[in-house]
Write an enzyme that holds these catalytic residues in place. Structure first.
Site, mmCIF file in Angstrom:
data_model
loop_
_atom_site.group_PDB
_atom_site.id
_atom_site.type_symbol
_atom_site.label_atom_id
_atom_site.label_comp_id
_atom_site.label_asym_id
_atom_site.label_seq_id
_atom_site.Cartn_x
_atom_site.Cartn_y
_atom_site.Cartn_z
ATOM 1 N N ARG A 58 61.330 72.015 111.200
ATOM 2 C CA ARG A 58 62.367 72.998 110.872
ATOM 3 C C ARG A 58 62.325 73.245 109.362
ATOM 4 O O ARG A 58 61.706 72.464 108.618
ATOM 5 C CB ARG A 58 63.750 72.471 111.280
ATOM 6 N N ARG A 110 67.367 72.691 126.183
ATOM 7 C CA ARG A 110 68.031 71.454 125.728
ATOM 8 C C ARG A 110 69.332 71.226 126.495
ATOM 9 O O ARG A 110 69.686 70.091 126.819
ATOM 10 C CB ARG A 110 68.274 71.508 124.209
ATOM 11 N N ARG A 115 74.346 74.961 114.925
ATOM 12 C CA ARG A 115 73.309 74.361 114.070
ATOM 13 C C ARG A 115 72.244 75.399 113.718
ATOM 14 O O ARG A 115 71.674 75.362 112.621
ATOM 15 C CB ARG A 115 72.676 73.152 114.775
HETATM 16 N N1 ATP Z 1 82.074 65.650 115.786
HETATM 17 C C1 ATP Z 1 81.509 66.819 115.489
HETATM 18 N N2 ATP Z 1 82.197 67.959 115.601
HETATM 19 C C2 ATP Z 1 81.626 69.139 115.346
HETATM 20 N N3 ATP Z 1 80.363 69.299 114.968
HETATM 21 C C3 ATP Z 1 79.614 68.208 114.830
HETATM 22 C C4 ATP Z 1 80.125 66.913 115.087
HETATM 23 N N4 ATP Z 1 79.140 65.997 114.900
HETATM 24 C C5 ATP Z 1 78.070 66.721 114.522
HETATM 25 N N5 ATP Z 1 78.334 68.027 114.452
HETATM 26 C C6 ATP Z 1 77.397 69.132 114.147
HETATM 27 O O1 ATP Z 1 76.632 69.333 115.341
HETATM 28 C C7 ATP Z 1 75.282 69.675 115.022
HETATM 29 C C8 ATP Z 1 74.343 68.784 115.774
HETATM 30 O O2 ATP Z 1 74.341 67.482 115.180
HETATM 31 P P1 ATP Z 1 72.996 66.668 114.976
HETATM 32 O O3 ATP Z 1 71.944 67.521 114.419
HETATM 33 O O4 ATP Z 1 73.400 65.444 114.231
HETATM 34 O O5 ATP Z 1 72.678 66.330 116.497
HETATM 35 P P2 ATP Z 1 71.526 65.425 117.118
HETATM 36 O O6 ATP Z 1 72.135 64.669 118.239
HETATM 37 O O7 ATP Z 1 70.850 64.632 116.079
HETATM 38 O O8 ATP Z 1 70.546 66.523 117.679
HETATM 39 P P3 ATP Z 1 68.988 66.431 118.066
HETATM 40 O O9 ATP Z 1 68.852 65.451 119.158
HETATM 41 O O10 ATP Z 1 68.627 67.813 118.489
HETATM 42 O O11 ATP Z 1 68.226 66.007 116.843
HETATM 43 C C9 ATP Z 1 75.140 69.609 113.506
HETATM 44 O O12 ATP Z 1 75.181 70.931 112.992
HETATM 45 C C10 ATP Z 1 76.372 68.786 113.075
HETATM 46 O O13 ATP Z 1 76.813 69.189 111.803
HETATM 47 N N1 LIG Z 2 61.498 59.158 123.078
HETATM 48 C C1 LIG Z 2 61.650 59.608 121.827
HETATM 49 N N2 LIG Z 2 62.545 60.591 121.565
HETATM 50 C C2 LIG Z 2 62.677 60.993 120.297
HETATM 51 C C3 LIG Z 2 61.936 60.441 119.253
HETATM 52 N N3 LIG Z 2 62.290 61.054 118.104
HETATM 53 C C4 LIG Z 2 63.240 61.930 118.427
HETATM 54 N N4 LIG Z 2 63.485 61.896 119.747
HETATM 55 C C5 LIG Z 2 64.470 62.678 120.503
HETATM 56 O O1 LIG Z 2 64.002 63.985 120.699
HETATM 57 C C6 LIG Z 2 65.101 64.849 120.879
HETATM 58 C C7 LIG Z 2 64.906 66.120 120.107
HETATM 59 O O2 LIG Z 2 64.849 65.892 118.742
HETATM 60 P P1 LIG Z 2 64.766 67.118 117.696
HETATM 61 O O3 LIG Z 2 64.592 66.495 116.347
HETATM 62 O O4 LIG Z 2 63.618 67.968 118.119
HETATM 63 O O5 LIG Z 2 66.066 67.867 117.812
HETATM 64 C C8 LIG Z 2 66.334 64.058 120.441
HETATM 65 O O6 LIG Z 2 67.030 63.662 121.598
HETATM 66 C C9 LIG Z 2 65.776 62.855 119.782
HETATM 67 O O7 LIG Z 2 66.588 61.702 119.959
HETATM 68 C C10 LIG Z 2 60.998 59.419 119.567
HETATM 69 O O8 LIG Z 2 60.299 58.851 118.714
HETATM 70 N N5 LIG Z 2 60.899 59.036 120.857
#
Ligand code: ATP
Ligand SMILES: Nc1nc2c(ncn2[C@@H]2O[C@H](COP(=O)(O)O)[C@@H](O)[C@H]2O)c(=O)[nH]1
Length: 398
Positions: free
Chosen positions: A173, A277, A266
């Protein structure tokens, strides 16, 4: 099969015994487990790490194994003590946090690796005194806020936590940096490395390949930090089945509507990717709640409250007022002899030149946990020193 090392088979049969150093090497030791004698020694090939070669007594052949894990650097001398499925390695003249290692030769992890590679495998794992904190696996549907919670944790406790940087075949990204957020990788390269056994777990997630390399986890442990893995439910299931002992937390959204809102707000995915997703999220939430993979389910409604609950789960809520004291480090005397009685390794100081060393260290290996890939936790020890006035001082864990 590799070329024979400097040692001859006769050396092994005549001179070398378990737990004893070889006379013709500064940093060499042997240990026999089953039909195999492991010759463990440093820098014969010009590198600074400790190398391993195996003499298969049944076949009468030398084997150079595939070595997993971070190799320890060579040192002034080694002692090797065979345990059931691993060899305890004591490094002489190294820093206290680099003195105790395990060479795994027949553990579950090593057997799995041998099966997938079809070659002889050994794996290094550093020993840790006491019960060092377990790695943390954080899982949950895309957009639930795993990344947000992990960033908060790393910001508040920078010296405590380290992030396991995953590999992925998805495109970066805008703000993502290679080697920081992910190792962005070609599919063919990642598939090759998976075949070579370099991954602790991997999964196809939302149409791309993601995986945690053994090196990613080792790197965090080598920095003395507690590893955090952000992986999907399939990955969590694989890690649960591996020898990496961890705490498993599933982050759950308050509703599907809220999850969709967060993903859309996001603004990092196309409409097609968002829909994919969200479709996957329903199944992940079902599995997360019912699969017994997870130790805790963390509902993330209000971010600050969820973060406080996460800290509580990790025992960090009272961290500032009552920091936990560590179990201490073992400081091995440079010149020592080693013997083994049941689960106790007795390390005796030989020379009298070292003022601060204890005369006797009793290492208890009865409660070992974890192991490669990662640390071997649960070592306990007692250090016993005697003084010129006849008094005896005892320290360490019982
Ligand atoms: N409690 C909350 N309330 C509202 N928005 C939130 C909250 N927690 C996180 N966010 C927002 O939701 C979005 C998604 O959060 P984040 O990127 O941390 O998710 P993630 O689980 O890591 O996603 P991915 O698995 O795709 O990497 C972000 O833009 C974040 O700022
Ligand atoms: N099994 C694994 N899942 C992973 C790993 N690193 C990230 N993730 C999961 O992928 C999705 C999507 O992530 P994104 O960065 O594309 O939004 C998210 O649920 C991550 O937890 C890995 O090493 N192994």
């Amino acid at each position: 099969m590799g070329k024979a090392p400097a040692l001859l088979v006769d050396d092994l049969q005549d001179g070398a015994q378990n737990g004893l150093e070889l006379k013709n090497g500064t940093c060499k030791a042997t240990a026999t487990v089953g039909d195999k004698t492991y010759v463990i020694g440093g820098a014969d090939d010009g590198t600074l790490s400790i190398e391993v070669q195996i003499f298969d007594r049944n076949l009468g052949e030398w084997v150079r194994p595939t070595v997993r894990g971070t190799k320890p650097v060579s040192c002034k001398g080694l002692s090797a003590v065979p345990l059931e499925d691993k060899i305890l390695i004591l490094k002489k003249g190294s820093k206290p946090d680099d003195q105790i290692w395990f060479l795994e030769v027949d553990t579950q992890y090593v057997r799995q690796q041998q099966e997938s590679l079809g070659t002889e495998v050994v794996a290094w794992s550093k020993g840790v005194v006491g019960n060092a904190e377990k790695p943390v696996v954080i899982s949950g549907p895309s957009g639930v806020s795993k990344g947000t919670l992990i960033s908060m944790l790393m910001k508040e406790f920078p010296s405590m936590f380290g992030f396991s940087v995953s590999h992925t075949t998805r495109a970066p990204r805008d703000m993502e940096k290679d080697g920081v957020h992910y190792h962005f990788t070609e599919k063919s390269i990642m598939e090759k490395e998976i075949k070579e056994g370099k991954f602790l777990e991997f999964a196809s997630v939302h149409g791309n390949l993601y995986g945690t390399s053994v090196d990613a986890v080792e790197l965090v442990a080598d920095a003395g930090k507690r590893c955090i893995l952000d992986i999907d439910v399939q990955g969590a299931r694989s890690v649960r089945a591996s020898s990496l002992e961890a705490i498993f937390i599933f982050v759950c959204p308050p509703s599907m509507e809220e999850l969709e809102k967060r993903l859309r707000d996001r603004g990092t995915e196309t409409e097609e990717q968002i829909l994919k997703r969200l479709r996957n999220a329903a199944a992940e939430i079902d599995q997360g709640k019912s699969s017994h993979i997870f130790d805790f389910i963390l509902y993330n409604d209000k971010l600050v409250e969820s973060y406080d609950r996460l800290k509580k789960l990790l025992g960090l809520d009272d961290f500032v007022t009552t920091p936990k004291s560590g179990p201490g480090e073992i400081d091995l005397p440079i010149d020592h002899s080693v013997s083994k009685i049941d689960n106790k390794i007795i390390i005796n100081r030989i020379s009298s030149g070292e003022k601060e060393s204890k005369n006797l260290i009793i290492l208890d290996v009865s409660s070992l946990k974890g192991g490669a890939p990662g640390r071997t936790r649960g070592l306990n020890f007692q250090a016993i020193g005697s003084f010129s006035n006849g008094l005896t001082e005892i320290e360490g864990l019982s």
